[in-house]
Design a protein around this motif. Structure first.
Motif, PDB file in Angstrom:
ATOM      1  N   ASP A 298      -3.254   6.788   6.423  1.00  0.00           N
ATOM      2  CA  ASP A 298      -4.174   7.389   5.631  1.00  0.00           C
ATOM      3  C   ASP A 298      -3.375   8.298   4.601  1.00  0.00           C
ATOM      4  OD1 ASP A 298      -6.611   6.919   6.859  1.00  0.00           O
ATOM      5  OD2 ASP A 298      -6.607   8.406   8.065  1.00  0.00           O
ATOM      6  N   ALA A 299      -2.058   8.717   5.434  1.00  0.00           N
ATOM      7  CA  ALA A 299      -1.005   9.381   4.467  1.00  0.00           C
ATOM      8  C   ALA A 299      -0.380   8.299   3.372  1.00  0.00           C
ATOM      9  CB  ALA A 299       0.130   9.791   5.399  1.00  0.00           C
ATOM     10  N   VAL A 300      -0.311   7.139   3.636  1.00  0.00           N
ATOM     11  CA  VAL A 300       0.240   6.314   2.834  1.00  0.00           C
ATOM     12  C   VAL A 300      -0.738   6.133   1.769  1.00  0.00           C
ATOM     13  CG1 VAL A 300       0.989   3.949   2.148  1.00  0.00           C
ATOM     14  CG2 VAL A 300       1.832   4.977   4.493  1.00  0.00           C
ATOM     15  N   ALA A 301      -1.958   6.014   2.149  1.00  0.00           N
ATOM     16  CA  ALA A 301      -2.882   5.670   0.960  1.00  0.00           C
ATOM     17  C   ALA A 301      -3.132   6.890   0.135  1.00  0.00           C
ATOM     18  CB  ALA A 301      -4.225   5.300   1.492  1.00  0.00           C
ATOM     19  N   ALA A 302      -3.105   8.231   0.713  1.00  0.00           N
ATOM     20  CA  ALA A 302      -3.185   9.402   0.055  1.00  0.00           C
ATOM     21  C   ALA A 302      -2.183   9.559  -0.942  1.00  0.00           C
ATOM     22  CB  ALA A 302      -3.428  10.497   1.086  1.00  0.00           C
ATOM     23  N   ALA A 303      -0.971   9.037  -0.631  1.00  0.00           N
ATOM     24  CA  ALA A 303       0.308   9.500  -1.535  1.00  0.00           C
ATOM     25  C   ALA A 303       0.175   8.485  -2.797  1.00  0.00           C
ATOM     26  CB  ALA A 303       1.508   9.079  -0.718  1.00  0.00           C
ATOM     27  N   LEU A 304      -0.658   7.509  -2.763  1.00  0.00           N
ATOM     28  CA  LEU A 304      -0.676   6.475  -3.725  1.00  0.00           C
ATOM     29  C   LEU A 304      -1.343   7.278  -5.212  1.00  0.00           C
ATOM     30  CD1 LEU A 304      -1.659   3.474  -2.114  1.00  0.00           C
ATOM     31  CD2 LEU A 304       0.670   3.873  -2.980  1.00  0.00           C
ATOM     32  N   PRO A 305      -0.874   6.980  -6.277  1.00  0.00           N
ATOM     33  CA  PRO A 305      -1.539   7.394  -7.412  1.00  0.00           C
ATOM     34  C   PRO A 305      -3.008   7.172  -7.567  1.00  0.00           C
ATOM     35  CG  PRO A 305       0.446   6.244  -8.091  1.00  0.00           C
ATOM     36  CD  PRO A 305      -0.016   5.985  -6.842  1.00  0.00           C
ATOM     37  N   ALA A 306      -3.883   8.184  -8.185  1.00  0.00           N
ATOM     38  CA  ALA A 306      -5.130   8.034  -8.085  1.00  0.00           C
ATOM     39  C   ALA A 306      -6.119   6.822  -8.532  1.00  0.00           C
ATOM     40  CB  ALA A 306      -5.888   9.214  -8.431  1.00  0.00           C
ATOM     41  N   ASP A 307      -5.333   6.073  -9.426  1.00  0.00           N
ATOM     42  CA  ASP A 307      -5.778   5.005 -10.319  1.00  0.00           C
ATOM     43  C   ASP A 307      -5.341   3.775  -9.645  1.00  0.00           C
ATOM     44  OD1 ASP A 307      -3.376   5.163 -10.970  1.00  0.00           O
ATOM     45  OD2 ASP A 307      -3.480   4.810 -13.095  1.00  0.00           O
ATOM     46  N   THR A 308      -4.823   3.845  -8.430  1.00  0.00           N
ATOM     47  CA  THR A 308      -4.268   2.501  -7.565  1.00  0.00           C
ATOM     48  C   THR A 308      -5.370   1.652  -7.270  1.00  0.00           C
ATOM     49  OG1 THR A 308      -2.573   3.632  -6.914  1.00  0.00           O
ATOM     50  CG2 THR A 308      -2.971   1.488  -5.888  1.00  0.00           C
ATOM     51  N   GLY A 309      -5.612   0.366  -7.668  1.00  0.00           N
ATOM     52  CA  GLY A 309      -6.655  -0.480  -7.298  1.00  0.00           C
ATOM     53  C   GLY A 309      -6.772  -0.954  -6.008  1.00  0.00           C
ATOM     54  N   PRO A 310      -8.060  -1.347  -5.356  1.00  0.00           N
ATOM     55  CA  PRO A 310      -8.316  -1.743  -4.141  1.00  0.00           C
ATOM     56  C   PRO A 310      -7.084  -2.689  -3.604  1.00  0.00           C
ATOM     57  CG  PRO A 310     -10.223  -1.589  -5.039  1.00  0.00           C
ATOM     58  CD  PRO A 310      -9.137  -1.533  -6.419  1.00  0.00           C
TER      59      PRO A 310
ATOM     60  N   GLU B  69       0.195  -2.241  -0.441  1.00  0.00           N
ATOM     61  CA  GLU B  69       0.906  -1.023  -0.342  1.00  0.00           C
ATOM     62  C   GLU B  69       1.139  -0.659   1.137  1.00  0.00           C
ATOM     63  OE1 GLU B  69       3.550   0.233  -1.918  1.00  0.00           O
ATOM     64  OE2 GLU B  69       3.262  -1.345  -3.417  1.00  0.00           O
ATOM     65  N   LEU B  70       0.207  -0.762   2.015  1.00  0.00           N
ATOM     66  CA  LEU B  70      -0.189  -0.257   3.207  1.00  0.00           C
ATOM     67  C   LEU B  70       0.599  -1.649   4.185  1.00  0.00           C
ATOM     68  CD1 LEU B  70      -3.930   0.716   3.501  1.00  0.00           C
ATOM     69  CD2 LEU B  70      -1.844   2.284   3.862  1.00  0.00           C
ATOM     70  N   ALA B  71       0.486  -2.709   3.689  1.00  0.00           N
ATOM     71  CA  ALA B  71       1.016  -3.901   4.333  1.00  0.00           C
ATOM     72  C   ALA B  71       2.618  -3.682   4.251  1.00  0.00           C
ATOM     73  CB  ALA B  71       0.802  -5.232   3.735  1.00  0.00           C
ATOM     74  N   ARG B  72       2.989  -3.194   3.132  1.00  0.00           N
ATOM     75  CA  ARG B  72       4.446  -3.119   2.702  1.00  0.00           C
ATOM     76  C   ARG B  72       5.202  -2.096   3.427  1.00  0.00           C
ATOM     77  NH1 ARG B  72       7.926  -0.528  -1.161  1.00  0.00           N
ATOM     78  NH2 ARG B  72       9.563  -1.808  -1.813  1.00  0.00           N
ATOM     79  N   ALA B  73       4.280  -0.879   3.492  1.00  0.00           N
ATOM     80  CA  ALA B  73       4.803   0.182   4.374  1.00  0.00           C
ATOM     81  C   ALA B  73       5.003  -0.340   5.880  1.00  0.00           C
ATOM     82  CB  ALA B  73       3.592   1.444   4.245  1.00  0.00           C
ATOM     83  N   LYS B  74       4.108  -0.960   6.263  1.00  0.00           N
ATOM     84  CA  LYS B  74       3.997  -1.395   7.783  1.00  0.00           C
ATOM     85  C   LYS B  74       5.498  -2.287   8.129  1.00  0.00           C
ATOM     86  CE  LYS B  74      -0.757  -1.120   8.550  1.00  0.00           C
ATOM     87  NZ  LYS B  74      -1.928  -2.043   8.903  1.00  0.00           N
ATOM     88  N   ALA B  75       5.628  -3.305   6.991  1.00  0.00           N
ATOM     89  CA  ALA B  75       6.477  -4.284   6.972  1.00  0.00           C
ATOM     90  C   ALA B  75       7.994  -3.430   7.053  1.00  0.00           C
ATOM     91  CB  ALA B  75       6.438  -5.454   6.070  1.00  0.00           C
ATOM     92  N   HIS B  76       8.042  -2.421   6.306  1.00  0.00           N
ATOM     93  CA  HIS B  76       9.442  -1.884   6.038  1.00  0.00           C
ATOM     94  C   HIS B  76       9.797  -0.746   7.225  1.00  0.00           C
ATOM     95  CE1 HIS B  76      11.192  -2.910   2.127  1.00  0.00           C
ATOM     96  NE2 HIS B  76       9.923  -3.113   1.778  1.00  0.00           N
ATOM     97  N   SER B  77       8.788  -0.452   7.780  1.00  0.00           N
ATOM     98  CA  SER B  77       8.812   0.480   8.867  1.00  0.00           C
ATOM     99  C   SER B  77       9.274  -0.171  10.106  1.00  0.00           C
ATOM    100  CB  SER B  77       7.405   1.081   9.314  1.00  0.00           C
ATOM    101  OG  SER B  77       7.550   1.963  10.386  1.00  0.00           O
ATOM    102  N   VAL B  78       8.805  -1.297  10.451  1.00  0.00           N
ATOM    103  CA  VAL B  78       9.367  -2.331  11.372  1.00  0.00           C
ATOM    104  C   VAL B  78      10.794  -2.849  11.033  1.00  0.00           C
ATOM    105  CG1 VAL B  78       9.072  -4.281  12.642  1.00  0.00           C
ATOM    106  CG2 VAL B  78       7.094  -2.846  12.352  1.00  0.00           C
ATOM    107  N   ALA B  79      11.049  -3.134   9.698  1.00  0.00           N
ATOM    108  CA  ALA B  79      12.447  -3.659   9.415  1.00  0.00           C
ATOM    109  C   ALA B  79      13.462  -2.438   9.816  1.00  0.00           C
ATOM    110  CB  ALA B  79      12.291  -4.052   8.008  1.00  0.00           C
TER     111      ALA B  79
END
Length: 215
Positions: A34-46, A52-62
Motif C-alpha cells: 500500500d505504501a509503495v502504491a501510494a508513493a507513485l505519481p497520481a497518473d501512474t497507469g494500472p 513497480e510493486l513487483a520491482r519493489a519486492k524483487a529489490h527488497s529481497v535482493a
C-alpha cells in the motif's frame, strides 16, 4: 550455478515453478504494498503500478540477500511478482474481509476483467544487481455467476480473502471462472511465457535453470 529466488510467499507461484521444472529458493519481501502504491505519481497507469510493486519486492529481497551474505558467491535471479484485477477501470487487490469480497463478486459475477501481473527479474552476481528486466502480463477473465449459497460458502472458506481479485483459477474459485483469454499461469500469479522472455533479457535460459534447479 544459477538458482532462481522467488520473492513471494505465494504457494501458487511456487507450485507453477515446480510444475515447470524448478525448485525456487523462497524469500519473502518486507514490502508495504500500500505504501509503495501510494508513493507513485497520481497518473501512474494500472500496468505500471503492478510492475513497480513487483520491482519493489524483487529489490527488497535482493538487498536482504546482500546484507545477510546468502548467495553472494552464486549466480542468482530474483523474481518478484504482483497481481491485481482491473475491473471497471479500478485496480482491485486482496479484499482481506468477507464484506469486501462479497462486494467484489457482485461486480465481477457474469462480467469480465483483466488480471494484471507485474514481473521483475534481477540478475545478481556476487550479491550485486547486474541486470534487470520488467514487464506486465494481462489476461482477461470471464466470470460465471455463483448463486448466493455458493458464493457464501466460497467466501466462508477464506480463500478469496487473501488473493488478488477475490478469486483463484487453480483452487476453489476455478468453479466460477467460465474461461480466460490469455496465459493461465499469469492468472495463478506468475506468467511462464513472460518470465522466460525476461530471463532471456538478463542472460539466463530456461535450460540453465532446469540443469541447476530441478525439484
Amino acid at each position: 550455478m544459477t538458482r532462481l529466488v522467488l520473492a513471494s510467499a505465494s504457494p501458487a507461484r511456487r507450485s507453477v515453478l515446480r510444475a515447470a521444472g524448478l525448485e525456487p529458493i523462497v524469500r519473502v519481501s518486507d514490502v508495504d504494498e500500500d505504501a509503495v502504491a501510494a508513493a507513485l505519481p497520481a497518473d501512474t497507469g494500472p500496468r505500471d503500478i503492478v510492475v513497480e510493486l513487483a520491482r519493489a519486492k524483487a529489490h527488497s529481497v535482493a538487498a536482504a540477500l546482500a546484507v545477510d551474505g546468502n548467495g553472494t558467491t552464486e549466480d542468482l535471479v530474483v523474481v518478484g511478482c504482483d497481481s491485481m484485477l482491473l475491473i471497471d477501470g479500478e485496480l482491485q487487490g486482496k479484499p482481506h474481509t468477507a464484506e469486501v469480497a462479497q462486494a467484489r463478486w457482485q461486480a465481477m459475477a457474469g462480467n469480465n476483467a483483466d488480471l494484471l501481473t507485474g514481473h521483475c527479474v534481477l540478475r545478481l552476481r556476487s550479491g550485486v544487481v547486474a541486470a534487470e528486466a520488467l514487464d506486465c502480463s494481462a489476461t482477461t477473465v470471464h466470470f460465471g455467476k455463483p448463486d448466493p449459497a455458493e458464493l457464501d460458502a466460497y467466501i466462508a472458506t477464506g480463500e478469496p480473502l487473501q488473493v488478488a481479485g477475490a478469486f483463484t483459477l487453480d483452487g476453489l474459485g476455478g468453479w466460477f471462472v467460465d474461461r480466460i483469454d490469455g496465459d493461465p499461469s499469469s492468472v495463478v500469479g506468475i506468467g511462464l511465457p513472460l518470465l522466460r522472455r525476461l530471463l532471456q533479457e538478463v542472460g539466463v535460459g530456461i535450460d540453465r535453470l532446469w540443469a541447476d534447479g530441478r525439484p
